[in-house]
Design a protein around this motif. Structure first.
Motif, short mmCIF file in Angstrom:
data_model
loop_
_atom_site.label_atom_id
_atom_site.label_comp_id
_atom_site.label_asym_id
_atom_site.label_seq_id
_atom_site.Cartn_x
_atom_site.Cartn_y
_atom_site.Cartn_z
N LEU A 69 -2.97 4.54 -31.77
CA LEU A 69 -2.80 3.64 -30.63
C LEU A 69 -3.09 4.38 -29.32
O LEU A 69 -3.20 5.61 -29.29
N CYS A 90 -1.23 3.68 -26.10
CA CYS A 90 -0.24 3.03 -25.24
C CYS A 90 -0.22 3.68 -23.87
O CYS A 90 -0.03 4.90 -23.75
N PRO A 125 1.30 -11.26 -29.88
CA PRO A 125 0.06 -10.48 -30.06
C PRO A 125 -0.67 -10.09 -28.78
O PRO A 125 -1.08 -8.93 -28.63
N HIS A 166 1.54 -7.43 -26.99
CA HIS A 166 1.64 -6.21 -27.80
C HIS A 166 0.32 -5.44 -27.79
O HIS A 166 0.28 -4.24 -27.52
N ASP A 167 -0.77 -6.14 -28.07
CA ASP A 167 -2.07 -5.47 -28.18
C ASP A 167 -2.54 -4.93 -26.83
O ASP A 167 -3.21 -3.89 -26.77
N THR A 224 -0.60 -1.62 -26.45
CA THR A 224 -1.03 -0.54 -27.34
C THR A 224 -2.50 -0.17 -27.15
O THR A 224 -2.93 0.91 -27.57
N VAL A 279 -4.94 -1.63 -28.63
CA VAL A 279 -5.65 -1.79 -29.90
C VAL A 279 -5.50 -3.24 -30.37
O VAL A 279 -4.40 -3.70 -30.68
N THR A 280 -6.61 -3.95 -30.44
CA THR A 280 -6.60 -5.34 -30.91
C THR A 280 -6.16 -5.40 -32.36
O THR A 280 -6.62 -4.64 -33.20
N GLY A 281 -5.26 -6.32 -32.65
CA GLY A 281 -4.76 -6.50 -34.01
C GLY A 281 -3.56 -5.63 -34.36
O GLY A 281 -3.00 -5.75 -35.46
N SER A 282 -3.13 -4.78 -33.43
CA SER A 282 -2.03 -3.87 -33.75
C SER A 282 -0.71 -4.61 -33.94
O SER A 282 0.15 -4.19 -34.72
N CYS A 283 -0.52 -5.75 -33.25
CA CYS A 283 0.71 -6.52 -33.41
C CYS A 283 0.85 -7.03 -34.84
O CYS A 283 1.90 -6.87 -35.46
#
Length: 347
Positions: free
Chosen positions: A33, A35, A135, A138-139, A142, A144-148
């Motif tokens: 990630l 963040c 999502p 969260h994404d 972080t 990063v797409t899809g991390s949620c």
């Protein structure tokens, strides 16, 4: 006054005897990630720390044996992302043989059913996963797409495998509106949850994180909400003047991926390195530690007469980073203590 619990008595006795009851082991600074609020510059893409050699499986096993001799009972395995260590199951098996209770702090990235089953056969009791909200929120945090979805999938997989799971949420401007959603989500799936409004300056002194913090007025409003910040009677015992300000370097120790030893994850005073000195020697003979262990609550002169003192969770490590000294107050701790006192008075 209620009888002292076994856990409270154990904590008090290990503080008095300087026994590292708990150890936080940063197995790696590698992380998938990005963040923006992370306090570890070593996890950033391209960080020079990635070129350094992490402790090997054998070195960590030796460290586990040294911790056992010092009286350690519980371990937190963290990072970076500890799931990126391919030897994580082997290290957990070694820790289990030595009788340690184990918790893992993670994003859930990289978790598989095979890995979950391997860890289930060890003393890993709990996973604590960083989670920021829906999502889009969260994404964005972080990077990063899809991390949620990956974190939630990991949380459900771990719960199904029989682990206790906690969603841990650093609170900032970007996700302050997500806290009730996270509370509902945790209740739906049977997860524990916790919120932490203390975003810290990076360990290298970079202070850009502070721009992400909630304004004091908004933070106080959130802390006053019982659905977000429940307060219980007998939860805030008044600290005795001769009590230590915290357990760092007294009954807590932290070790980074390269063998550097610190009082705790947050208090960034380097005490020594395991490749140069045995852990027991560092723990018992470090000059800074000997002086630190003499400090009591009475030495924190700026806070001695504060009406909120019994409700304060001021961290000396954050004080050192933000105020330039372990004995100094900082604004977030003061806001939190004041809000806790007011909530307690309403019970």
């Amino acid at each position: 006054m209620p009888a002292e619990s076994i856990a409270a008595r154990l904590n008090r006795l290990t503080l008095l005897e300087n026994i590292p009851l708990g150890a936080q082991l940063e197995l790696t600074y590698r992380c998938p990630l990005n963040c923006g609020h992370c306090y570890l510059p070593q996890t950033k893409p391209g960080a020079a720390a990635a070129l350094k050699r992490e402790l090997s499986t054998g070195e960590w096993r030796k460290t586990l044996k040294e911790l056992k001799k010092l009286g350690t009972m519980s371990l937190v395995l963290t990072g970076g992302e500890p799931l990126l260590r391919s030897d994580l199951p082997a290290l957990c098996r070694s820790a289990t043989k030595l009788g340690f209770e184990i918790r893992i702090f993670s994003s859930g990235a990289g978790l598989t059913g095979v890995l979950a089953r391997a860890l289930r056969a060890t003393n890993v009791s709990r996973f604590e996963l960083s989670f920021y909200g829906r999502p889009a929120v969260h994404d964005a945090i972080t990077g990063v797409t899809g991390s949620c979805f990956k974190t939630l999938a990991a949380a459900r997989l771990l719960k199904k495998a029989g682990f206790k799971v906690k969603l841990k949420t650093p609170v900032m401007k970007a996700n302050a509106g997500e806290l009730k959603h996270i509370t509902r989500l945790a209740k739906k799936y049977g997860f524990d949850r916790s919120f932490d409004p203390v975003l810290t300056i990076a360990s290298d002194g970079e202070a850009s994180n502070l721009a992400r913090r909630l304004p004091a007025v908004r933070l106080a409003a959130l802390l006053a909400d019982p659905d977000i910040n429940p307060v219980e009677k007998n939860y805030f015992p008044s600290p005795a003047p001769d009590s230590p300000p915290c357990g760092a370097g007294r009954n807590t120790v932290s070790i980074n991926p390269y063998g550097d030893v610190f009082p705790c994850l947050q208090l960034g005073v380097k005490l020594g390195n395991l490749r140069k000195r045995p852990l027991g020697d560092i723990w018992k003979n470090n000059k800074w530690l000997k002086q630190w262990r003499k400090i009591t609550a009475a030495d924190i002169k700026a806070c001695r007469n504060c009406a909120d003192l019994a409700f304060c969770s001021r961290c000396p490590g954050v004080s050192l980073l933000e105020a330039g000294g372990t004995h100094k107050p900082y604004k977030t701790a003061c806001v939190m203590a004041r809000a806790a006192r007011k909530a307690y008075a309403r019970l």
